[in-house]
Write an enzyme that holds these catalytic residues in place. Structure first.
Site, PDB file in Angstrom:
ATOM      1  N   GLY A   1       0.814  -1.215   0.000  1.00 49.45           N
ATOM      2  CA  GLY A   1       0.000   0.000   0.000  1.00 49.45           C
ATOM      3  C   GLY A   1       0.841   1.255   0.000  1.00 49.45           C
ATOM      4  O   GLY A   1       1.990   1.240   0.465  1.00 49.45           O
ATOM      5  N   ASN A   2       0.318   2.320  -0.536  1.00 52.25           N
ATOM      6  CA  ASN A   2       1.004   3.610  -0.520  1.00 52.25           C
ATOM      7  C   ASN A   2       0.018   4.740  -0.731  1.00 52.25           C
ATOM      8  O   ASN A   2      -1.097   4.520  -1.213  1.00 52.25           O
ATOM      9  CB  ASN A   2       2.149   3.669  -1.554  1.00 52.25           C
TER      10      ASN A   2
ATOM     11  N   THR B   1       9.068   3.665   1.268  1.00 54.93           N
ATOM     12  CA  THR B   1       9.064   2.241   0.915  1.00 54.93           C
ATOM     13  C   THR B   1       9.436   1.415   2.155  1.00 54.93           C
ATOM     14  O   THR B   1      10.043   1.946   3.100  1.00 54.93           O
ATOM     15  CB  THR B   1      10.059   1.984  -0.254  1.00 54.93           C
TER      16      THR B   1
ATOM     17  N   SER C   1       8.070   2.571  -3.865  1.00 48.91           N
ATOM     18  CA  SER C   1       8.455   2.125  -5.212  1.00 48.91           C
ATOM     19  C   SER C   1       7.284   2.230  -6.191  1.00 48.91           C
ATOM     20  O   SER C   1       7.467   2.150  -7.390  1.00 48.91           O
ATOM     21  CB  SER C   1       8.949   0.678  -5.158  1.00 48.91           C
ATOM     22  N   GLU C   2       6.059   2.396  -5.664  1.00 46.19           N
ATOM     23  CA  GLU C   2       4.894   2.469  -6.562  1.00 46.19           C
ATOM     24  C   GLU C   2       4.458   3.911  -6.833  1.00 46.19           C
ATOM     25  O   GLU C   2       3.358   4.143  -7.318  1.00 46.19           O
ATOM     26  CB  GLU C   2       3.736   1.652  -5.981  1.00 46.19           C
TER      27      GLU C   2
ATOM     28  N   HIS D   1      -3.423   3.634  -2.490  1.00 50.33           N
ATOM     29  CA  HIS D   1      -3.349   2.297  -3.080  1.00 50.33           C
ATOM     30  C   HIS D   1      -3.231   1.277  -1.961  1.00 50.33           C
ATOM     31  O   HIS D   1      -2.474   1.471  -1.004  1.00 50.33           O
ATOM     32  CB  HIS D   1      -2.131   2.188  -4.014  1.00 50.33           C
TER      33      HIS D   1
ATOM     34  N   HIS E   1      -4.502  -3.191  -0.749  1.00 47.39           N
ATOM     35  CA  HIS E   1      -4.873  -4.531  -1.212  1.00 47.39           C
ATOM     36  C   HIS E   1      -6.039  -5.076  -0.382  1.00 47.39           C
ATOM     37  O   HIS E   1      -5.900  -6.111   0.275  1.00 47.39           O
ATOM     38  CB  HIS E   1      -3.676  -5.494  -1.087  1.00 47.39           C
TER      39      HIS E   1
ATOM     40  N   HIS F   1      -3.619  -7.715  -8.300  1.00 49.84           N
ATOM     41  CA  HIS F   1      -2.786  -6.889  -7.434  1.00 49.84           C
ATOM     42  C   HIS F   1      -3.587  -6.197  -6.318  1.00 49.84           C
ATOM     43  O   HIS F   1      -3.480  -6.583  -5.157  1.00 49.84           O
ATOM     44  CB  HIS F   1      -2.047  -5.861  -8.306  1.00 49.84           C
TER      45      HIS F   1
HETATM   46 ZN   LIG Z   1       0.461  -2.797  -4.279  1.00 49.22          ZN
END
Ligand SMILES: [Zn+2]
Length: 352
Positions: free
Chosen positions: A105-106, A121, A153-154, A173, A175, A235
């Protein structure tokens, strides 16, 4: 943390002789507290205290080309420190609701013309500190951070959403298991079942690519013109808001609760009831007035509650009185044919 104010809090303030208009500007009122204040203050005096209704903060005179000193001063300003603690708060909520796992997640918030504040990260979203946050430019280059941590990293996906959708001020973001289940199955959740989902969400699926690659970001960005919540195949989910971070997070709660409810309904042994296309039109009008995108604006009613993908065989619902030539009408199945034959035989034998 914003103060949540209920009717009981307001009553206590009145009892203690305090002025209820002295609430902090960013206090969040429960719906009944809002009604209570409205009654108390009379019509027309209702103040907008919801975070959703606050105008966006003025764009600061800093950009990625500003001097390092200016960028660092902005990074350490009260305005940005407040956003850092909001990110920690939303991260905790994501973790507590099991929407994130490990370091997954981010989160990102656009804070200037071409600068975003984002999560680091390799840190669990449930245990982030304000100092962990980073500033990046819209290409993903790190501009500064509180304690030297590297940006997520995303981040490229968040930035590509912001570049493609100028209204996106915040992105989340994660999951969440039920929504991610739909993303893994490659199934868009069915529609016309629950009002909140229809009004606040606009969902599409982006194909799978390796997380963190520009290609992944592009496939998501291709959808954000008309959708605010993207299921990322195999994802997770990413959502953007034109209001603020909490609103982007709400999109996750709404989607996840919806996917869960739909799965429960699907197990009850009876096809789920859906709202009518006319009822959905009313919700879409509200959605449009809130500035939330939806590819269905302007569609014909018969195209609105078509859940083909979820229940194969369900066809576009036509208004009453319309004629429809379905496959079933052209090719009656054996059972129907036998029934028609039996009735015909009965009538014919009665005539003899
Ligand atoms: Zn992800």
């Amino acid at each position: 943390m914003k103060q949540v104010v209920s009717v009981r809090d307001l009553e206590e303030m009145l009892r203690a002789g305090k002025d209820v208009r002295e609430l902090p500007n960013d206090a969040l009122l429960t719906p009944s507290a809002r009604d209570f204040l409205r009654e108390l203050e009379g019509p027309g005096t209702y103040r907008t205290t919801s975070v959703h209704q606050r105008p966006p903060a003025a764009v600061p005179p800093v950009n990625s080309k500003s001097s390092k000193k200016e960028i660092e001063a902005f990074f350490n300003s009260g305005q940005i420190n407040e956003l850092k603690s909001q990110i920690c708060d939303i991260g905790r909520r994501l973790w507590q609701r099991a929407y994130v796992d490990g370091n997954g997640g981010n989160i990102a918030i656009r804070v200037a013309e071409d600068i975003a504040l984002c999560t680091p990260t390799l840190v669990s979203k449930g245990f982030m500190k304000e100092d962990d946050m980073c500033f990046v430019d819209l290409e993903g280059t790190q501009l500064c951070s509180g304690n030297g941590k590297k940006r997520t990293s995303e981040i490229l996906m968040h930035l590509q959403i912001m570049k493609r959708q100028p209204r996106a001020v915040a992105t989340v973001h994660c999951h969440p298991p039920y929504s991610t289940g739909f993303a893994v199955a490659g199934i868009e959740p069915p529609t016309c079942m629950i009002p909140e989902y229809e009004v606040f969400s606009s969902v599409a699926i982006a194909p799978y690519r390796t997380p963190g690659t520009p290609e992944m970001g592009k496939l998501v960005a291709d959808l954000v013109d008309k959708h605010n919540t993207i299921l990322m195949a195999n994802h997770g989910v990413v959502a953007w808001s034109h209001n603020n971070l909490e609103d982007a997070y709400f999109k996750m709660e709404i989607l996840e609760a919806y996917c869960r409810t739909v799965l429960v309904a699907a197990q009850l042994g009876k096809p789920a009831n859906t709202m009518t296309a006319t009822q959905l039109q009313d919700l879409l009008k509200i959605k449009q007035s809130l500035g939330i995108p939806d590819p269905r604006f302007g569609l014909k009613e018969c195209e609105l509650c078509d859940n083909d993908e979820w229940r194969p065989g369900v066809t576009c619902a036509l208004p009453a009185g319309a004629t429809i030539r379905s496959d079933a009408a052209e090719e009656p199945n054996a059972e129907t044919e036998a029934l028609v034959q039996a009735i015909t035989d009965q009538i014919m034998s009665g005539l003899k």
